[in-house]
Design an enzyme around this catalytic site. Structure first.
Site, PDB file in Angstrom:
ATOM      1  CG  ASP A 480       0.617  -8.022   4.935  1.00 52.95           C
ATOM      2  OD1 ASP A 480      -0.107  -8.481   3.957  1.00 52.95           O
ATOM      3  OD2 ASP A 480       0.958  -7.088   4.858  1.00 52.95           O
ATOM      4  CG  ASP A 550      -2.467  -3.467   0.449  1.00 51.46           C
ATOM      5  OD1 ASP A 550      -2.442  -3.660   1.572  1.00 51.46           O
ATOM      6  OD2 ASP A 550      -1.430  -4.304  -0.125  1.00 51.46           O
TER       7      ASP A 550
END
Length: 743
Positions: A480, A550
Site C-alpha cells: 500500500d 478503496d
C-alpha cells in the site's frame, strides 16, 4: 520483417498485423513522422506533407532563404525539441551550459535488431515472440553533441508499438534535461475526441470524452504517484468511434510516478501528443558522457473501436507486462480482515476468522494494517516493520502456522514507503523522511514518506520485507501507499540534483519490488495506493493485480471498473465482496450483486465471517464454486463492454478466445415500473455455430419472470445481430448472469 528501412526513400516503416507506423529523414536530416494508422502498403507517405508559409512560423537557416514554407513549427516530427523554431508542445527541453535552451536534433543513424529492447531499472514490455523487433534511431544536435536514441519495440500480432528514448550528453560541457518525454507523435489531418480517465480517492478512472480543441489539453500528476486523479492512459479517437467501430489510438505510460500527457491541436488543425515524466519536478543534470533513459510508452491502434483497442491492451498487460507464475496460475480467493476488524483484532480473532473463511471455501487469509510496531491507529508505527507480539498473542511465525492449520495460505499488508513521526525508525533516522529543512512538513494520514531515492532506505526495506516473508512463509503481500508526496527534498542530494528526486524515488521503489520478485518468485504481490492511486502498467510489471479502489460498494464499482477496463484487464483489478451497509457509501446491495461485480476482478471477500447468516454462508460457498468453475473465462476471456453503467443497466461479457462459450453479467442500478427491456448484442462468438443461452439461477436471489428461465438457442451471428434480452430487475441493484455455450 515488421521493420523495413528503405535507404533510397529514407523511410522507416513499422508494420504490425493491422497497423503501420512510418517516419522519414528529409533533406535537412529532420526525422519527420509521416503516418500512424491502419496498415498500408508501406509507400513513402511523406508525399502528403506540403510546405506553406504560415506566417510567424520561422524557417531553419538552411531553408529560410530558399523555401519559406518549410518550418519546424508546422512539420510533423518524430521527436520535437524546444527552442529551435517549433512553438508547440515539445518532447525535449535542455538547458545548455551557457544557459540557452535550444536543441535541434538531426538524423545520425538507424539499426534493426531481433527481439524487443529492455530498459535497465525500469518496467517495460517483455516478449520472447520470434517476430518481435526493435528499431533504434539515433538523432544528434550538431551544435552541442547531445544525442537522443529513439527506441521502437514492435509486437506485430498485438498491434502494439512501444517507445522510449536514451538521451546522452555527447558534448564537452554539462547540460540539464528540463523535459525528457518518452513519446512525441504528430497527426496532420485527423480530427479527434480526447478520452481520459479522471477521478479522486474512492472514485477512480471515470470515463471522460470531449472533442480535442485548439490549444493544449493535458492530464498529469505531480503527486509522486500516477494518482487517483488522472490515470496515465488516454485515447485519441474518431469523433464517431464506438465500442465496435471507428479509429482509436491508445497511449499508456509504463510508469508509476509523476507524468504529463499533453495533446495540442495547433494553428492549422494538426494534432500532437506528448507523453513522459512531468517536467515540473524534473531537472536531470548530465555530465559529458552521461545518459538518461526515459520510461516506456505503449501505443496501440484499432480500426474497430474501443473494444478491440482494450482487448489489445488486456492481452499485452496479462502476457507482456505482468511476470512470474501468477500470470497463468489460478489466484486464490482471499479474505482480507480490514473492513471486518480494522485495527481492533487479536491473534485468536484472526484465527477464528480464518477457520470460518476456510469453511466457506476461501483459500488465502490476509492480515491488513495494525499487526506491527505501536500501531493501534494511523498515528504511529509506520516504518517499524516488527510484529507486535503482545497484540498478536504470539510471534508472527506462530500466527502464520495457526492460520495455515485452518487450510488457508497467509498474507500480510505493508505500507513500506511511509513512516510515522511516532516510530522508532523516524527517531533513529529523521533524515530518511522526505521533508525540506527549516519547513514544517505537510502531513497526510499523520505520516511522512520515506526517501526511497536513497540506497540505504531501499536496503532497510529489502531486509525487513524479505525477513518477514521468510519468517511467516508469506505467499501474498498487499503493498500500500497512502499519501501524495510533497515537500520534495532528499538529504542525500545536493542543490544541483534535487530535480532528480521524484524519478529516483520511483527507481528506488522499482529496485525494492524487483528484489522481492527475484528472491521470492512465487510471491503474489497486490499493489495498492489508497486503492487505485497507482493503477498503471509500471506497477503491474511487479504486481500482477492492484486493489482497484478503496470504495468496495458494488454500485460505485460499476463505474470504477468500467473506466478501468478501457486500459486494463479484469485479472489486474483487485475486487472484493464487502459487508453492507457498505462502509464507504452506506448502500445496501444484495450479496449476489456484490459477488457478480467482484467476479469482474480478482475476487475475494472483505468482511467478518462471524457476522454472516447461514443463508449468507451458503450463498458465498456457491459464489466461490461458481468463480472456480468460470475462472479461466472470467480472468482470461476476451472482454466486451455491452452497456455502460450510465444507462442504468451495466452489462459486460467475457468470451472464450476460441468462441466456445461466453458469460454475460448485467447489473441494474434501479428498478423501474413497467420498464422497457434491455437488449444486448453478443460478441466474440463463431457466427455459424449454434449456442444455448442459459440464465444462471443464484441461490437466495429473486427469480425472474418464468419466460426468462427457458434456454434460448441461436447462432453466433443471430446473437451478434439480433442480440438477446436481459431479464428485467425485480428490485434495485439486481444482477443476472447468463452462460452461453456452443451446442
Amino acid at each position: 520483417m515488421s521493420i523495413i528501412i528503405d535507404h533510397t526513400a529514407h523511410t522507416f516503416t513499422l508494420h504490425t498485423a493491422h497497423t503501420t507506423y512510418q517516419m522519414k529523414v528529409d533533406e535537412l536530416g529532420v526525422l519527420l513522422h509521416t503516418y500512424y494508422g491502419p496498415r498500408t502498403d508501406g509507400g513513402d507517405l511523406s508525399q502528403l506533407i506540403y510546405h506553406f508559409d504560415r506566417g510567424f512560423s520561422g524557417n531553419p537557416y538552411g531553408k529560410g532563404k530558399t523555401e519559406k514554407g518549410y518550418s519546424l513549427d508546422v512539420l510533423p516530427q518524430e521527436y520535437s525539441c524546444f527552442g529551435a523554431g517549433d512553438y508547440r508542445i515539445t518532447a525535449l527541453r535542455v538547458r545548455q551550459a551557457d544557459g540557452s535552451r535550444a536543441c535541434d536534433l538531426r538524423f545520425a543513424d538507424a539499426a534493426v535488431s531481433r527481439g524487443k529492447y529492455a530498459l535497465p531499472g525500469l518496467p517495460a514490455v517483455h516478449t520472447d515472440a520470434p517476430d518481435a523487433e526493435t528499431l533504434t534511431i539515433t538523432l544528434r544536435d550538431p551544435a552541442t553533441g547531445l544525442e537522443v536514441v529513439l527506441l521502437y519495440g514492435v509486437l506485430p500480432e498485438l498491434d502494439v508499438i512501444t517507445r522510449a528514448a536514451v538521451i546522452t550528453n555527447g558534448g564537452t560541457a554539462p547540460v540539464v534535461l528540463e523535459k525528457a518525454a518518452s513519446l512525441s507523435l504528430d497527426w496532420q489531418y485527423d480530427t479527434f475526441d480526447w478520452v481520459t480517465f479522471h477521478g479522486r480517492h474512492t472514485m477512480e478512472r471515470n470515463f471522460q470524452r470531449m472533442p480535442l480543441q485548439h490549444g493544449v489539453q493535458s492530464i498529469g500528476s505531480v503527486r509522486g504517484t500516477s494518482s487517483h486523479h488522472y490515470n496515465p492512459f488516454a485515447i485519441l479517437c474518431d469523433p464517431a468511434a464506438t465500442e465496435t467501430s471507428g479509429l482509436c489510438y491508445g497511449v499508456s505510460f509504463v510508469y508509476s510516478g509523476e507524468f504529463l500527457m499533453e495533446a495540442e491541436k495547433d494553428q492549422i488543425g494538426q494534432t500532437r501528443l506528448v507523453c513522459g515524466i512531468h517536467p515540473d519536478d524534473f531537472a536531470w543534470p548530465l555530465e559529458p558522457g552521461e545518459s538518461f533513459t526515459t520510461p516506456e510508452t505503449v501505443l496501440t491502434c484499432s480500426g474497430e473501436g474501443f473494444g478491440l483497442l482494450s482487448r489489445h491492451l488486456h492481452t499485452l498487460t496479462r502476457e507482456h507486462i505482468c511476470r512470474g507464475p501468477w500470470v497463468h496460475k489460478r489466484r486464490p480467493v482471499l479474505l482480507n480482515n480490514w473492513e471486518g476488524t480494522y485495527f481492533g483484532f487479536a491473534g485468536d480473532k484472526l484465527v477464528a476468522m480464518a477457520k470460518q473463511a476456510a469453511d466457506l471455501g476461501v483459500e488465502l487469509f490476509v492480515l491488513d494494517d495494525g499487526w506491527f510496531g505501536k500501531r493501534d491507529d494511523d498515528n504511529s508505527g509506520l516504518g517499524d516493520w516488527f510484529p507486535n507480539e503482545k497484540k498478536l498473542g504470539c510471534s508472527l511465525g506462530e500466527l502464520a502456522r495457526r492460520i495455515r492449520q485452518t487450510g488457508l495460505a497467509f498474507g500480510l499488508w505493508f505500507e513500506p514507503e511511509a513512516v510515522s513521526e511516532d516510530s522508532d525508525l523516524y527517531r533513529a533516522h529523521p533524515d530518511w523522511a522526505v521533508q525540506i529543512p527549516g519547513r514544517r512538513p505537510n502531513l497526510s494520514r499523520n505520516q511522512l514518506v520515506l526517501d526511497l531515492s536513497r540506497t540505504e532506505v531501499q536496503d532497510y526495506l529489502i531486509e525487513r520485507l524479505c525477513a518477514l516473508t521468510q519468517e511467516a512463509g508469506l505467499t501474498y503481500i498487499k503493498w500500500d501507499m497512502n499519501r501524495s508526496i510533497c515537500d520534495k527534498y532528499s538529504a542525500a542530494l545536493d542543490a544541483a540534483h534535487q530535480g532528480q528526486f521524484s524519478h529516483k524515488f520511483l527507481l528506488g521503489l522499482y529496485r525494492v519490488l524487483e528484489t522481492l520478485h527475484q528472491r521470492f518468485p512465487d510471491l503474489l504481490i497486490e499493489g495498492c495506493s489508497g486503492g487505485g492511486g497507482r493503477f498503471d502498467l509500471g506497477m503491474l510489471y511487479y504486481t500482477p493485480q492492484i486493489w482497484c479502489s478503496d470504495n468496495s460498494d458494488a454500485v460505485a464499482r460499476l463505474d470504477i471498473q468500467y473506466g478501468t477496463s478501457f486500459g486494463y484487464p479484469c485479472s489486474a483489478m483487485g475486487a472484493h465482496v464487502s459487508a453492507v451497509p457498505n462502509h464507504q457509501t452506506g448502500r445496501v446491495t444484495p450479496l449476489e450483486t456484490r459477488a457478480c461485480v467482484a467476479m469482474a476482478g480478482t475476487f475475494g471477500y472483505e468482511l467478518d465471517p462471524d457476522k454472516l447468516t447461514e443463508t449468507d454462508k451458503s450463498e458465498i460457498r456457491a459464489q466461490i464454486a461458481r468463480f472456480h468453475q468460470y475462472y479461466d473465462l472470467l480472468q482470461y476471456g476476451d472482454y466486451y463492454r455491452l452497456r455502460a453503467p450510465v444507462t442504468g443497466c451495466s452489462v459486460w461479457e467475457v468470451a472464450a478466445p476460441d468462441g466456445s462459450e461466453a458469460l454475460v453479467t448485467a447489473v441494474y442500478k434501479t428498478v423501474e415500473a413497467n420498464a422497457g427491456l434491455v437488449r444486448v448484442q453478443i460478441q466474440g462468438l463463431t457466427p455459424d455455430a449454434r449456442y444455448t443461452v442459459t440464465l444462471l439461477q443464484h441461490e437466495g436471489t429473486d427469480q425472474p419472470h418464468p419466460e426468462f428461465l427457458r434456454p434460448v438457442t441461436l447462432t453466433g451471428r443471430e446473437l451478434a445481430l439480433a442480440g438477446m434480452v436481459v431479464p428485467p430487475a425485480r428490485r434495485d441493484y439486481q444482477a443476472w448472469q447468463l452462460h452461453i455455450t456452443r451446442c
